[in-house]
Write an enzyme that holds these catalytic residues in place. Structure first.
Site, short mmCIF file in Angstrom:
data_model
loop_
_atom_site.label_atom_id
_atom_site.label_comp_id
_atom_site.label_asym_id
_atom_site.label_seq_id
_atom_site.Cartn_x
_atom_site.Cartn_y
_atom_site.Cartn_z
N LEU A 28 10.65 -20.72 -4.94
CA LEU A 28 9.76 -19.79 -4.22
C LEU A 28 8.41 -19.84 -4.92
CD1 LEU A 28 9.24 -17.22 -2.33
CD2 LEU A 28 9.97 -15.87 -4.28
N HIS B 74 2.23 3.31 -9.05
CA HIS B 74 2.00 1.87 -9.30
C HIS B 74 3.16 1.28 -10.11
CE1 HIS B 74 -1.84 2.31 -7.48
NE2 HIS B 74 -2.43 2.93 -8.48
N ILE C 195 -6.62 -4.99 7.65
CA ILE C 195 -6.44 -6.18 6.82
C ILE C 195 -7.06 -5.99 5.44
CG2 ILE C 195 -6.93 -8.68 6.68
CD1 ILE C 195 -5.03 -8.02 8.96
N TRP D 133 -12.24 -2.13 -7.49
CA TRP D 133 -13.04 -1.74 -8.67
C TRP D 133 -13.75 -0.43 -8.44
CZ3 TRP D 133 -11.84 -4.50 -12.80
CH2 TRP D 133 -11.53 -5.85 -12.67
N ASP E 276 0.83 -1.21 0.00
CA ASP E 276 0.00 0.00 0.00
C ASP E 276 0.87 1.26 0.00
OD1 ASP E 276 -2.35 1.41 -0.03
OD2 ASP E 276 -2.73 1.23 2.12
N GLY E 277 0.34 2.31 -0.58
CA GLY E 277 1.01 3.61 -0.54
C GLY E 277 1.55 4.10 -1.88
N ASN E 278 1.24 3.40 -2.94
CA ASN E 278 1.71 3.81 -4.27
C ASN E 278 1.18 5.20 -4.65
OD1 ASN E 278 2.81 1.29 -4.45
ND2 ASN E 278 1.34 0.50 -5.94
N SER F 1 -7.70 -5.55 -4.83
CA SER F 1 -8.75 -6.16 -4.01
C SER F 1 -10.08 -6.13 -4.75
CB SER F 1 -8.89 -5.40 -2.68
OG SER F 1 -9.52 -4.16 -2.87
#
Ligand code: IPE
Ligand code: IPE
Ligand code: MG
Length: 234
Positions: free
Chosen positions: A121, A27, A181, A59, A10-12, A55
């Site tokens: 990974l 972004h 969350i 939208w 978060d925080g872009n 998320s």
């Protein structure tokens, strides 16, 4: 070392705003930060990295931003997957893929197929994902398989969740200062160690990741037991 790290990137938008740049520039920078964190996780022997990219609520953003995010996602799928594969990284997407264009869905299917046998990974992107959606789709699958109510328990339900084949996250990181969350992996985060940082996602680098891991290492994971019990069994 945590086996599974889950991150809300978060925080872009704020990163870009501070530079008087359009949100999409943040972004784009965020994709670069993610590249570094994937590499750092692979180098540190983390076996699962799961990131929240979009998320089910995102939208609701202005149409223009949603369109640009979709384009960025598509570009990233086109340009990054070969490198992930070269580095032995398995790529997965969780979420309601029916929300995406046919082109993006095809790119996701191809990327998952190409990298499916990689073991260094497992890198999972949550896209059009919501933790509540995940529980609901799991319940639907159980009901469709005809499981009687008496056979529904935490194990059989968890087996139907999108991340069923991964261990539950050991460490959750949210950048950008918010402490919530936001409908990410609700079920799986039940016993995860939570770490919040004010760092904006585009600024989150390997050193920031190490700080989060260092914090994780100071935690005592009791899972309901007492400290004394843990010490006597170790
Ligand atoms: C996270 O950054 C990226 C996505 C949700 C796609 P934001 O776009 O939420 O950035 P802020 O929170 O506005 O700074
Ligand atoms: C949601 O971030 C999770 C992602 C990074 C995709 P947001 O920035 O949209 O979260 P809220 O809505 O502010 O909690
Ligand atoms: Mg945000």
């Amino acid at each position: 070392m945590p086996r599974h790290i889950a991150i809300i990137m978060d925080g872009n938008g704020r990163w870009a705003k501070r530079r008087l740049m359009p949100r999409v520039a943040g972004h784009r920078k965020g994709v670069e930060a993610l590249r570094g964190v994937i590499r750092a996780c692979a180098e540190r022997g983390v076996s699962h990295l799961t990131v929240f990219a979009f998320s089910s609520e995102n939208w609701r953003r202005p149409q223009e931003e949603v369109t640009l995010l979709m384009e960025l996602f598509m570009r990233a799928l086109e340009n990054e997957v070969a490198k992930l594969h070269e580095n032995g990284i398995r790529f997965r997407v969780i979420g309601d893929l029916s929300g995406f264009s046919g082109r993006i869905q095809a790119l996701i299917r191809d990327a998952e197929a190409l990298t499916r046998n990689n073991t260094r990974l497992t890198f999972t992107v949550a896209a059009n994902y919501g933790g509540r959606w995940d529980v609901v789709q799991a319940v639907k699958k159980l009901m469709l398989s005809g499981v009687p109510a008496g056979a529904v328990n935490e194990t059989t339900l968890a087996e139907q969740l999108s991340m069923a084949d991964a261990p539950e996250p050991d460490l959750f990181i949210r950048t950008g200062g918010e402490q919530r969350i936001s409908n990410f992996l609700m079920w799986q985060l039940a016993y995860t160690e939570l770490y919040f940082t004010d760092a904006l996602w585009p600024d989150f680098d390997a050193a920031a990741l190490d700080a989060a891991i260092a914090s994780y290492r100071t935690r005592e994971r009791r899972f309901g037991r007492t400290s004394e019990q843990l010490r006597s069994t170790s």
